[in-house]
Scaffold this active site. Structure first.
Site, short mmCIF file in Angstrom:
data_model
loop_
_atom_site.label_atom_id
_atom_site.label_comp_id
_atom_site.label_asym_id
_atom_site.label_seq_id
_atom_site.Cartn_x
_atom_site.Cartn_y
_atom_site.Cartn_z
N ASP A 1 74.79 7.92 -22.75
CA ASP A 1 74.24 7.06 -23.81
C ASP A 1 73.02 7.73 -24.45
O ASP A 1 72.03 8.01 -23.78
CB ASP A 1 73.86 5.70 -23.21
CG ASP A 1 73.64 4.62 -24.26
OD1 ASP A 1 73.29 4.96 -25.41
OD2 ASP A 1 73.82 3.44 -23.93
N SER B 1 74.49 -3.77 -25.21
CA SER B 1 73.60 -3.32 -26.26
C SER B 1 72.62 -4.43 -26.65
O SER B 1 71.91 -4.95 -25.79
CB SER B 1 74.42 -2.83 -27.45
OG SER B 1 73.65 -2.09 -28.36
N HIS C 1 77.06 5.74 -26.10
CA HIS C 1 76.73 4.31 -26.09
C HIS C 1 77.98 3.43 -26.20
O HIS C 1 78.10 2.42 -25.49
CB HIS C 1 75.78 4.01 -27.25
CG HIS C 1 75.33 2.59 -27.33
ND1 HIS C 1 74.52 2.01 -26.37
CD2 HIS C 1 75.57 1.61 -28.25
CE1 HIS C 1 74.28 0.75 -26.70
NE2 HIS C 1 74.91 0.49 -27.82
#
Length: 332
Positions: free
Chosen positions: A271, A128, A303
């Site tokens: 995601d 991320s 995600h």
């Protein structure tokens, strides 16, 4: 928990031309002493920190003795993004969060590595926000990294990411309960409707006062509120929209020609934040002029799958960290 170390940086020039008089850079080292083994740098995500392994380590499933990132074989270094509050010292929090960019953080991390006399990184990995910082670090020093592993991330902030950063920023600056309320919204970006629906099945709590999904979301908000500072949340959220390795530089393809690392793009098929289509496009752009590999985690969870689907992630990462016995492959 491993001892929290500190590097003092003075008169650091930010990307916007302003100067930060003092930046304390906190970090932890796991595994072999610096200088005795190949170095793995791990970048944490938005609400994460440098404690990647051991007591309360957030990536214990991957990092540790005889794990995929084996601390018997590697030196693992994890920096804290300045202002994330993990050091527990309020004066080190950052109030002028809009002055900082991911590029600033990447430069700060390189300052830390150079201070530690580390000139070559075996693997640079992050999920991320941490993966976005990893992309930027690689562009800044394209010859110093052997393996770049950005997970559930991208080299740029898409309009979708920028839009959600704005919503988070509005909540953080206008809500009466900003950390909790922002977290509730964020959790619905990090998971999918399918994941939520399959888990909770419209069931209520034991006392039938609320739905279990409501209880789950509120508990996530309370937990983050108890361990995270508002200024830290504002900064980490803001950094996401500053993600763009091409800003005031050449095109993405031109920049990529300088990167010597093997690039292992790891996406999550479900995601909703850093969507897999963007990562596939990056792979197809790069495959002709780089050692680039595309891997995809299959998951209903969205995600957050990079923090959930450890078996798949291990299968992807082991060939990278055990090259002598296994061949790198591409998952498509």
């Amino acid at each position: 928990m491993k001892k929290l170390e500190k590097i003092d940086l003075y008169n650091f020039e930010l990307e916007n031309g302003k100067q930060s008089v003092y930046i304390p850079l906190f970090y932890q080292v796991f595994g072999q002493p610096i200088g005795d083994a190949p170095v793995v740098v791990v970048n944490h995500a938005l609400t994460g920190n440098s404690n990647v392994s051991g007591e309360n380590g957030w990536w214990n499933d991957l990092i540790g003795e005889n794990k995929t990132i084996n601390t018997n074989r590697f030196t693992v270094i994890a920096f804290n993004i300045p202002g994330n509050g993990f050091d527990g010292i309020d004066k080190n929090l950052i109030s002028n969060y809009q002055d900082f960019t991911i590029r600033d953080v990447a430069n700060i991390f390189w300052e830390g590595l150079f201070f530690l006399n580390i000139k070559d990184v075996f693997s640079l990995i992050g999920g991320s926000l941490g993966g976005a910082i990893a992309w930027e670090m690689t562009v800044i020093q394209p010859e110093k990294i052997q393996n770049l592993i950005p997970i559930a991330t991208d080299w740029k902030a898409t309009d979708w990411v920028i839009a959600n950063v704005l919503i988070q920023d509005q909540i953080l600056n206008n809500s009466k309960n900003p950390i909790m309320d922002a977290r509730l919204h964020a959790m619905l970006l990090y998971r999918t409707p399918q994941s939520i629906n399959q888990r909770f099945l419209r069931q209520k709590t034991d006392n039938f006062s609320k739905y279990q999904i409501e209880n789950w979301l509120q508990n996530h908000g309370i937990k983050l509120k108890n361990r995270f500072q508002l200024s830290a949340y504002k900064l980490m959220n803001h950094l996401l929209k500053t993600n763009d390795i091409t800003r005031n530089r050449n095109s993405f393809l031109e920049l990529s020609k300088n990167i010597k690392a093997n690039i292992h793009i790891v996406s999550v098929d479900s995601d909703y934040f850093f969507i897999a289509d963007e990562n596939r496009e990056t792979y197809f752009q790069l495959k002709n002029n780089n050692n680039v590999y595309y891997h995809e985690i299959k998951s209903v969870h969205g995600h957050d799958a990079f923090l959930i689907e450890f078996e798949q992630l291990v299968e992807i990462l082991e060939p990278i960290f055990y090259k002598k016995t296994k061949q790198i492959y591409v998952t498509t």
